[in-house]
Design a protein around this motif. Structure first.
Motif: not given
Length: 753
Positions: A541-552, A607-615
């Motif tokens: 889910l964090i990856g999906f939200f990050s991808g959505y933010l990236y497209v925007y 989730p913290v690990w995934a958020s760090s990778v997304a950043l």
């Protein structure tokens, strides 16, 4: 003077007495002595040497029959049942011939480890010489001399009852060795367990083998302290005259894969000869679908979406996973320095291997990220059924090939003392539950017998894709309700692992300790939180939200570029947080257990690990981070990243094969592990390439052809329907107008209007 004469006589008798090394045993069998010719030669050499007056040391070989006599006496005085008598008689015959130094008996006994060695240093497997036991030169012509190789699992326990006290130093040299044998630790392997291989006559049954192993153990150095041994022979013994027979699955795999290879070669040849193909013909599309050159070129294509760093991240992540699995599987196999391995767990590198499972969440994040970039950029939401089918086929083709290989071919690719035991761990489960794996249900139904332990990732990814795309479809239809539902699902995904850990009082995370790597399907936590989709959804889910933010951000004029300073700072912060998550997990091994603390960590660490990778992804894709961005965007990562899925599926099969064909305990060091990892990565990539060229890519292409012509057919039907409707309206309008305005004497042929 009298005392001097007596002393001389005693010395003369001692010297001449030691020169004769032949004697009789109490059973009347002559023992083996050093050949007299060799003795004479040795004496002549000594006489001709410079030191003629030195005392000659003669090695007395008559000490060894004492051991054999004790073994014979112990075996004879046990209560053998009637069905065990053939084994007893054959074993006694073997020992008597061993005393005579008969070749066949010495050959068989020489294949056995006379006593455990290196047990206190973590060398659990005492395997003897498997090939010597199974490959005697006379087995074909002398069937009565055939033997079998059996594995006995032994658990030692002390018979005395010492005062229980906390052992501060288990390696105190002046304490009893029993204290070290029974010392228990959450990350150290138990030293009171061993697996002993023995070469016995073919007539011996498991119960008889247990008797023999008990006798040998009692006469070893481990029997001096009065240890009680629990011995069990659970696996069927291996016999040289019973080779594995090829079954129907073996020939089915050869037939299916052979057909795919032949089809690909023929289609490649046809395409090479026929330069131009018609895209509107199904036959020509099928030829292109199986064309090896076309499918190979697809591996080299690089998308220009600004996410080139994904290629390097994806392949390097799978390399980390391969190294961790190599370390773990090797550690669970025959090693000579297991204690050193256990000590290395306390080092920085060892702690990385303990909590390497967190790296898998990087794959979930990247998968969710790419799903968002694809579906958000689409002008119109694609047909959900087509999306789900394409995702299923993308995941299941290579998965099915690997399962087929494990069921049909893998058992025939090796041999060894532990081979049958090792392959049973995967082959039996795959033959039983292959259908659950292909239905993407293996991580929920009968997960205790999941086929290919690492395959739990695949149903999770498929479930995440279906649920996320469905939620996005609902959001597009009902934006307000969709947002509320998304928030609820996200909170539930984060909290669920912690809640389950709190209810069942589980450890904070599933650490890759010795107990886990030797039996990964056993721990409760593995089935409750580690492999379940509802406990691993947060990273996706964090990856999906990050991808959505990236497209925007990429489509915006104000946020499409992050300043270099902030992108470097963000990348450094993300790497630091990932390190903190990686190294704090193993600390729960030596911390006192607190259920609330463990539940909080279980809920937040992924989730913290995934958020760090997304950043890190956002900083690299939208900003400028020198060296790291250029390294991860290096073009050679492109084909390797596309082969990473096949590498993920097949690498543990290759690792297990290399570990469990070993005949003797192997020495472990990190240079060897690195060398093995490089070999596994190369072999795995080649296997993934074969699967891609001959199975995965052609079947995916065939699916696209079906969708292509299905859509074209529907479009043609719709266009024809629209044309027919317009034509009918035109006919009706013109017919009424003409018929109303023309003279009645003129006949109207409506078919020509």
């Amino acid at each position: 003077m009298k005392y001097k004469i007596v002393t001389v006589i005693i010395l003369v008798n001692a010297i001449f007495g030691n020169c004769h090394v032949t004697s009789k045993t109490k059973n009347g069998d002559p023992t083996t002595s050093m050949p007299l010719v060799n003795q004479a030669q040795n004496v002549s050499d000594i006489k001709s040497g410079e030191k003629k007056k030195d005392l000659v040391k003669i090695f007395n070989l008559n000490d060894s029959p004492v051991y054999l006599d004790d073994v014979l006496f112990s075996l004879k005085n046990q209560n053998w049942t009637e069905e065990e008598q053939p084994c007893l008689h054959t074993t006694l015959l073997l020992l008597h011939n061993l005393q005579n130094f008969t070749l066949w008996a010495v050959w068989n006994w020489d294949a056995i480890s006379s006593e455990p060695q290196g047990l206190l240093y973590g060398s659990r497997f005492q395997l003897g010489n498997f090939d010597q036991c199974m490959s005697a030169p006379w087995y074909k012509n002398q069937p009565e001399l055939r033997t079998q190789y059996c594995l006995a699992d032994i658990v030692l326990e002390r018979t005395d009852k010492p005062v229980k006290k906390r052992i501060s130093d288990p390696f105190d040299p002046y304490q009893s060795a029993l204290n070290l044998l029974e010392y228990q630790s959450v990350f150290r392997r138990p030293l009171n367990e061993l697996t002993w291989g023995v070469c016995v006559p073919v007539v011996c049954q498991p119960k008889s083998v247990e008797r023999l192993m008990g006798t040998l153990l009692a006469h070893s150095h481990l029997g001096t302290a009065g240890l009680r041994a629990h011995i069990s022979v659970n696996d069927p013994c291996q016999r040289a005259d019973k080779s594995m027979q090829f079954d129907g699955l073996f020939f089915a795999f050869i037939g299916v894969m052979g057909s795919l290879v032949v089809t690909a070669l023929i289609c490649t040849f046809i395409k090479f000869k026929k330069k131009e193909l018609n895209d509107n013909k199904i036959r020509d599309n099928i030829i292109v679908a199986f064309d090896i050159k076309t499918n190979a070129n697809n591996l080299l294509k690089q998308s220009g979406e600004g996410l080139e760093v994904f290629y390097g991240m994806k392949f390097l992540t799978i390399c980390v996973i391969v190294s961790a699995h190599q370390y773990g599987i090797f550690n669970g196999g025959p090693v000579s320095n297991g204690t050193k391995l256990d000590e290395d767990i306390l080092t920085i590198l060892g702690m990385i291997f303990l909590h390497e499972d967190i790296v898998v969440d990087t794959f979930f994040l990247l998968s969710g990220f790419l799903t968002a970039t694809f579906i958000v950029r689409a002008k119109k939401l694609p047909n959900l059924f087509y999306l789900f089918v394409k995702r299923y086929v993308r995941l299941v083709v290579a998965y099915a090939v690997v399962i087929f290989y494990i069921c049909a071919i893998f058992p025939y690719t090796g041999s060894g003392p532990l081979w049958n035991r090792a392959i049973a761990g995967d082959t039996n489960q795959c033959r039983k539950n292959w259908w659950l794996s292909l239905l993407m249900l293996s991580n929920y139904i009968d997960s205790e017998n999941i086929c290919l332990v690492i395959s739990w990732y695949i149903p999770c990814d498929f479930h995440f894709f279906i649920l996320t795309v469905t939620l996005y479809w609902f959001y597009k239809r009902c934006p307000t309700a969709g947002k509320i539902l998304a928030i609820f699902v996200t909170i539930a995904a984060v909290l669920t692992p912690g809640i389950i850990n709190y209810i069942y009082k589980l450890p904070a995370i599933q650490l890759f300790t010795y107990d886990f790597i030797t039996n990964p399907r056993g721990p409760l936590q593995f089935h409750m939180t580690y492999i379940k989709s509802h406990t691993r959804y947060a990273a996706y889910l964090i990856g999906f939200f990050s991808g959505y933010l990236y497209v925007y951000c990429a489509a915006s004029d104000n946020f499409n570029k992050i300043p270099k300073k902030w992108s470097i700072l963000g990348a450094c912060l993300s790497i630091f947080v990932m390190g903190v998550v990686m190294f704090t997990g193993p600390m729960f091994l030596w911390r006192s257990y607190d259920v609330l603390e463990s539940a909080v960590y279980a809920a937040l660490n992924r989730p913290v690990w995934a958020s760090s990778v997304a950043l890190l992804v956002m900083c690299l894709s939208l900003g400028q981070v020198p060296l790291i961005k250029s390294f991860l965007s290096w073009y050679p990562w492109v084909p390797l990243s596309r082969l990473s899925y096949g590498l993920y599926l097949i690498h543990t099969v290759f690792i297990a094969r290399n570990v469990y064909v070993t005949r003797n305990p192997q020495h472990h060091d990190y240079i060897n592990i690195m060398t093995y990892c490089l070999g596994i990565v190369c072999e795995g990539c080649l296997a993934a390439l074969v699967i891609w060229l001959f199975a995965e890519a052609p079947i995916i292409n065939l699916l696209n052809i079906c969708f292509k012509f299905s859509v074209n057919k529907q479009a043609d039907a719709k266009a024809a329907e629209n044309t027919s409707t317009n034509e009918e309206k035109y006919k009706t309008f013109n017919r009424s107008h003409i018929q109303d305005n023309l003279p009645t004497a003129i006949q109207i042929d409506s078919s020509k209007i």
